[in-house]
Design a protein around this motif. Structure first.
Motif, PDB file in Angstrom:
ATOM      1  N   ASN A   1       6.117  -2.435  13.608  1.00 58.80           N
ATOM      2  CA  ASN A   1       7.407  -3.128  13.720  1.00 58.80           C
ATOM      3  C   ASN A   1       8.029  -2.928  15.098  1.00 58.80           C
ATOM      4  O   ASN A   1       8.583  -3.863  15.669  1.00 58.80           O
ATOM      5  N   ALA A   2       7.937  -1.710  15.631  1.00 54.99           N
ATOM      6  CA  ALA A   2       8.484  -1.443  16.964  1.00 54.99           C
ATOM      7  C   ALA A   2       7.741  -2.255  18.017  1.00 54.99           C
ATOM      8  O   ALA A   2       8.361  -2.846  18.910  1.00 54.99           O
ATOM      9  N   GLU A   3       6.418  -2.298  17.905  1.00 54.24           N
ATOM     10  CA  GLU A   3       5.623  -3.059  18.872  1.00 54.24           C
ATOM     11  C   GLU A   3       5.945  -4.547  18.784  1.00 54.24           C
ATOM     12  O   GLU A   3       6.080  -5.229  19.804  1.00 54.24           O
TER      13      GLU A   3
ATOM     14  N   GLN B   1       3.546   4.742   6.411  1.00 56.48           N
ATOM     15  CA  GLN B   1       4.925   4.560   6.880  1.00 56.48           C
ATOM     16  C   GLN B   1       4.975   4.578   8.401  1.00 56.48           C
ATOM     17  O   GLN B   1       5.605   3.732   9.024  1.00 56.48           O
ATOM     18  N   ARG B   2       4.289   5.548   9.011  1.00 55.92           N
ATOM     19  CA  ARG B   2       4.277   5.640  10.478  1.00 55.92           C
ATOM     20  C   ARG B   2       3.606   4.420  11.094  1.00 55.92           C
ATOM     21  O   ARG B   2       4.060   3.900  12.113  1.00 55.92           O
TER      22      ARG B   2
ATOM     23  N   ASP C   1       1.018  11.432  -1.096  1.00 54.25           N
ATOM     24  CA  ASP C   1       2.088  11.578  -0.111  1.00 54.25           C
ATOM     25  C   ASP C   1       1.592  11.532   1.334  1.00 54.25           C
ATOM     26  O   ASP C   1       2.242  10.935   2.193  1.00 54.25           O
ATOM     27  N   ALA C   2       0.452  12.154   1.609  1.00 57.32           N
ATOM     28  CA  ALA C   2      -0.072  12.163   2.984  1.00 57.32           C
ATOM     29  C   ALA C   2      -0.444  10.753   3.425  1.00 57.32           C
ATOM     30  O   ALA C   2      -0.170  10.347   4.558  1.00 57.32           O
ATOM     31  N   ILE C   3      -1.038   9.992   2.518  1.00 58.80           N
ATOM     32  CA  ILE C   3      -1.404   8.610   2.839  1.00 58.80           C
ATOM     33  C   ILE C   3      -0.141   7.773   3.011  1.00 58.80           C
ATOM     34  O   ILE C   3      -0.051   6.950   3.929  1.00 58.80           O
TER      35      ILE C   3
ATOM     36  N   ALA D   1       0.834  -1.200   0.000  1.00 59.34           N
ATOM     37  CA  ALA D   1       0.000   0.000   0.000  1.00 59.34           C
ATOM     38  C   ALA D   1       0.870   1.251   0.000  1.00 59.34           C
ATOM     39  O   ALA D   1       0.559   2.233  -0.686  1.00 59.34           O
ATOM     40  N   LEU D   2       1.954   1.208   0.737  1.00 57.22           N
ATOM     41  CA  LEU D   2       2.870   2.346   0.796  1.00 57.22           C
ATOM     42  C   LEU D   2       3.470   2.626  -0.578  1.00 57.22           C
ATOM     43  O   LEU D   2       3.513   3.771  -1.033  1.00 57.22           O
TER      44      LEU D   2
END
Length: 50
Positions: free
Chosen positions: A31-33, A24-25, A17-19, A7-8
């Protein structure tokens, strides 16, 4: 996880770009979780073995 990457890439290719930034965030947060969960599981397993 691969769905976020796909999707990215589409969002970037189509100029959304906003999507793309939100995706991305979200992907980075997931991934961090996931890494923190694995770390916690491994430490719990180490304590259980002792």
């Amino acid at each position: 996880m691969s769905a976020f990457g796909t999707a990215l890439r589409y969002a970037k290719a189509l100029g959304f770009d906003a999507i793309a930034e939100k995706l991305q965030r979200t992907d980075e947060s997931y991934n961090a979780e996931n890494k923190l969960d694995k770390l916690a599981d491994s430490r719990l397993n180490e304590k259980a073995i002792r």
